[in-house]
Write an enzyme that holds these catalytic residues in place. Structure first.
Site, PDB file in Angstrom:
ATOM      1  CD  GLU A  90      18.065 -60.493 -44.761  1.00  0.00           C
ATOM      2  OE1 GLU A  90      17.332 -59.952 -43.915  1.00  0.00           O
ATOM      3  OE2 GLU A  90      19.300 -60.434 -44.738  1.00  0.00           O
ATOM      4  CB  CYS A 103       7.583 -59.977 -44.283  1.00  0.00           C
ATOM      5  SG  CYS A 103       8.314 -58.489 -44.939  1.00  0.00           S
ATOM      6  CB  CYS A 110      15.541 -51.732 -52.759  1.00  0.00           C
ATOM      7  SG  CYS A 110      14.097 -50.669 -53.022  1.00  0.00           S
ATOM      8  CB  CYS A 114      14.034 -45.055 -48.481  1.00  0.00           C
ATOM      9  SG  CYS A 114      12.733 -45.288 -49.717  1.00  0.00           S
ATOM     10  CB  CYS A 117      15.201 -48.376 -46.201  1.00  0.00           C
ATOM     11  SG  CYS A 117      14.914 -50.116 -46.569  1.00  0.00           S
ATOM     12  N   GLY A 161      13.007 -54.697 -51.634  1.00  0.00           N
ATOM     13  CA  GLY A 161      12.594 -54.297 -52.974  1.00  0.00           C
ATOM     14  C   GLY A 161      11.322 -53.482 -53.021  1.00  0.00           C
ATOM     15  CD  GLU A 162       7.976 -49.746 -54.704  1.00  0.00           C
ATOM     16  OE1 GLU A 162       8.145 -49.371 -53.540  1.00  0.00           O
ATOM     17  OE2 GLU A 162       6.842 -49.990 -55.175  1.00  0.00           O
ATOM     18  CB  SER A 193       4.223 -52.273 -48.590  1.00  0.00           C
ATOM     19  OG  SER A 193       4.709 -51.076 -48.033  1.00  0.00           O
ATOM     20  CG  LEU A 217       2.820 -39.952 -47.272  1.00  0.00           C
ATOM     21  CD1 LEU A 217       2.619 -39.923 -48.775  1.00  0.00           C
ATOM     22  CD2 LEU A 217       1.627 -39.311 -46.572  1.00  0.00           C
ATOM     23  CG  HIS A 218       7.882 -43.126 -44.614  1.00  0.00           C
ATOM     24  ND1 HIS A 218       7.102 -43.847 -43.753  1.00  0.00           N
ATOM     25  CD2 HIS A 218       8.470 -44.050 -45.430  1.00  0.00           C
ATOM     26  CE1 HIS A 218       7.217 -45.144 -44.016  1.00  0.00           C
ATOM     27  NE2 HIS A 218       8.029 -45.294 -45.039  1.00  0.00           N
ATOM     28  CG  ASN A 292      12.356 -51.283 -37.018  1.00  0.00           C
ATOM     29  OD1 ASN A 292      11.922 -51.307 -35.879  1.00  0.00           O
ATOM     30  ND2 ASN A 292      11.616 -51.611 -38.075  1.00  0.00           N
ATOM     31  CB  CYS A 335       9.846 -52.265 -41.522  1.00  0.00           C
ATOM     32  SG  CYS A 335       8.252 -53.016 -41.561  1.00  0.00           S
TER      33      CYS A 335
HETATM   34  N1  SAH Z   1       9.462 -50.699 -51.117  1.00  0.00           N
HETATM   35  C1  SAH Z   1       8.244 -50.969 -50.420  1.00  0.00           C
HETATM   36  C2  SAH Z   1       8.256 -52.189 -49.529  1.00  0.00           C
HETATM   37  C3  SAH Z   1       9.463 -52.463 -48.675  1.00  0.00           C
HETATM   38  S1  SAH Z   1       9.716 -51.574 -47.201  1.00  0.00           S
HETATM   39  C4  SAH Z   1       7.799 -49.742 -49.656  1.00  0.00           C
HETATM   40  O1  SAH Z   1       8.524 -48.749 -49.663  1.00  0.00           O
HETATM   41  O2  SAH Z   1       6.721 -49.739 -49.104  1.00  0.00           O
HETATM   42  C5  SAH Z   1       8.442 -51.951 -46.100  1.00  0.00           C
HETATM   43  C6  SAH Z   1       8.162 -50.822 -45.101  1.00  0.00           C
HETATM   44  O3  SAH Z   1       9.244 -50.645 -44.159  1.00  0.00           O
HETATM   45  C7  SAH Z   1       8.010 -49.475 -45.786  1.00  0.00           C
HETATM   46  O4  SAH Z   1       6.941 -48.745 -45.241  1.00  0.00           O
HETATM   47  C8  SAH Z   1       9.337 -48.824 -45.456  1.00  0.00           C
HETATM   48  O5  SAH Z   1       9.275 -47.459 -45.612  1.00  0.00           O
HETATM   49  C9  SAH Z   1       9.530 -49.271 -44.028  1.00  0.00           C
HETATM   50  N2  SAH Z   1      10.888 -49.067 -43.523  1.00  0.00           N
HETATM   51  C10 SAH Z   1      12.034 -48.964 -44.223  1.00  0.00           C
HETATM   52  N3  SAH Z   1      13.078 -48.762 -43.413  1.00  0.00           N
HETATM   53  C11 SAH Z   1      12.596 -48.742 -42.153  1.00  0.00           C
HETATM   54  C12 SAH Z   1      13.190 -48.612 -40.867  1.00  0.00           C
HETATM   55  N4  SAH Z   1      14.501 -48.450 -40.723  1.00  0.00           N
HETATM   56  N5  SAH Z   1      12.369 -48.655 -39.787  1.00  0.00           N
HETATM   57  C13 SAH Z   1      11.054 -48.867 -39.928  1.00  0.00           C
HETATM   58  N6  SAH Z   1      10.425 -49.009 -41.102  1.00  0.00           N
HETATM   59  C14 SAH Z   1      11.200 -48.947 -42.207  1.00  0.00           C
END
Ligand code: SAH
Length: 344
Positions: A90, A103, A110, A114, A117, A161-162, A193, A217-218, A292, A335
């Site tokens: 996507e 984007c 991936c 996480c 995600c 993906g990463e 990212s 980071l989160h 989200n 995201c």
């Molecule tokens: N793998 C990369 C890029 C893809 S995710 C990374 O981790 O940065 C892009 C962004 O969306 C990242 O910051 C990710 O942590 C965030 N993200 C993932 N799931 C999400 C969600 N449910 N709500 C909001 N942001 C989210």
């Protein structure tokens, strides 16, 4: 047969000469491939039909197509892009005032899984080749011109993906996007990212592509972060902090830290203090991201009061903080919501 876009210019040139064509034809062919965004040999109108036939006898030309698109109430558009092996990713176009941000995805699925995600639930299917990343750009750019009357101005590698576990293809795609001989985009308008792959960050720092870097980071608490992001088991917070310092020292850039606020998981005053402490070693801009919702994930976004408190602590520590409201939530394009749903 090799795909025509898997060979370099030198190889292309020797094919041209071996087939009795003038050397400058290689440049024309190269332009069709990397500047004009051709998707077949047939459309390369300044090459002879005979030479085009020779090309198709010797090379495959994998092209991608948009098989579905969904428009959000906020005008962002999600695209389903299919590759030659019928696998899909996507991509999203996000229009804002005088810019259109694309984007892009770097992998199908991936490997990082996480907890918050949706893409992670698909597992890892395969890396995208750099030509496939360029195809995403080309397809979305054509649609951006048609839908918004505007080319893509910014690119964020925040789709599926990463990027740093597919680092060679990601770097190569950025080189093509920014090269004057190809698409000539400004690297400052491209952001990678990453969830924080230490080895990849070092490679990126040494390459110094001049793009933006965002770290997802989160959490700055090692235990919480490991629960949210299994990748941090082998890419610890302290190593990540060192890698970011290294990156900053090499490039002089200010890094963006992305922080997703999850109610009662990572949004306490202590979490804010840990975050500020983590960021003390280098200049950063912190983007607070709203969560989200994704199918089946046991999280909720933080309430306004906790969010305010969290931001106030960061402000008190002199951090630059932005609050990001996601686009495209109603069409699952925001995201972390990108996942191949069954209906496709
Ligand atoms: N793998 C990369 C890029 C893809 S995710 C990374 O981790 O940065 C892009 C962004 O969306 C990242 O910051 C990710 O942590 C965030 N993200 C993932 N799931 C999400 C969600 N449910 N709500 C909001 N942001 C989210």
């Amino acid at each position: 047969m090799k795909d025509i876009r898997n060979i370099d210019f030198v190889e292309l040139e020797s094919f041209v000469i071996q087939n009795g064509e003038k050397k400058f034809r290689a440049k024309q062919l190269w332009e069709w491939l990397w500047k004009r965004g051709a998707s077949s040999f047939q459309e390369m109108s300044n090459l002879s039909a005979n030479f085009r036939n020779k090309l198709s006898e010797n090379f495959t030309f994998h092209s991608a197509t948009i098989i579905d698109e969904i428009i959000s109430n906020d005008q962002s558009v999600k695209f389903i892009i299919q590759f030659h092996d019928l696998k899909v990713v996507e991509g999203v176009l996000i229009p804002q005032k005088d810019r259109v941000t694309a984007c892009l995805s770097t992998q199908i699925g991936c490997p990082l899984a996480c907890a918050f995600c949706a893409t992670g639930t698909m597992g890892f299917i395969r890396n995208l080749h750099y030509s496939e990343i360029i195809d995403e750009y080309l397809l979305l750019n054509n649609r951006a011109k048609e839908i918004f009357n505007h080319s893509i101005t910014n690119i964020v590698f925040m789709g599926m993906g990463e990027p740093l576990t597919n680092i060679d293809n990601t770097i190569k795609s950025i080189e093509i996007l920014t090269s004057r001989d190809c698409f000539g985009l400004s690297p400052s308008r491209i952001t990678i990212s990453t969830a924080g792959i230490i080895k990849g960050l070092k490679t990126l720092a040494d390459k110094n592509l001049r793009c933006g870097l965002a770290i997802s980071l989160h959490s700055a608490d090692p235990v919480i972060r490991r629960e949210l992001m299994p990748v941090s088991e082998y890419n610890s917070l302290s190593d990540l902090q060192k890698a970011i310092s290294y990156y900053h020292n090499k490039t002089g850039d200010r890094i963006t830290i992305e922080y997703l606020l999850l109610s009662k998981v990572n949004d306490s005053e202590r979490d804010a203090e840990l975050l500020a402490r983590f960021c003390r070693a280098f200049p950063v801009k912190i983007n607070i991201i709203e969560y989200n919702p994704t199918d089946n994930a046991p999280f909720q976004k933080s309430d306004a009061q906790s969010r305010e408190k969290f931001i106030n602590i960061l402000n008190r520590c002199n951090m630059v903080v932005n609050v990001r409201h996601s686009k495209g939530q109603d069409i699952a394009a925001a995201c972390g919501q990108l996942v191949k749903k069954k209906r496709i």
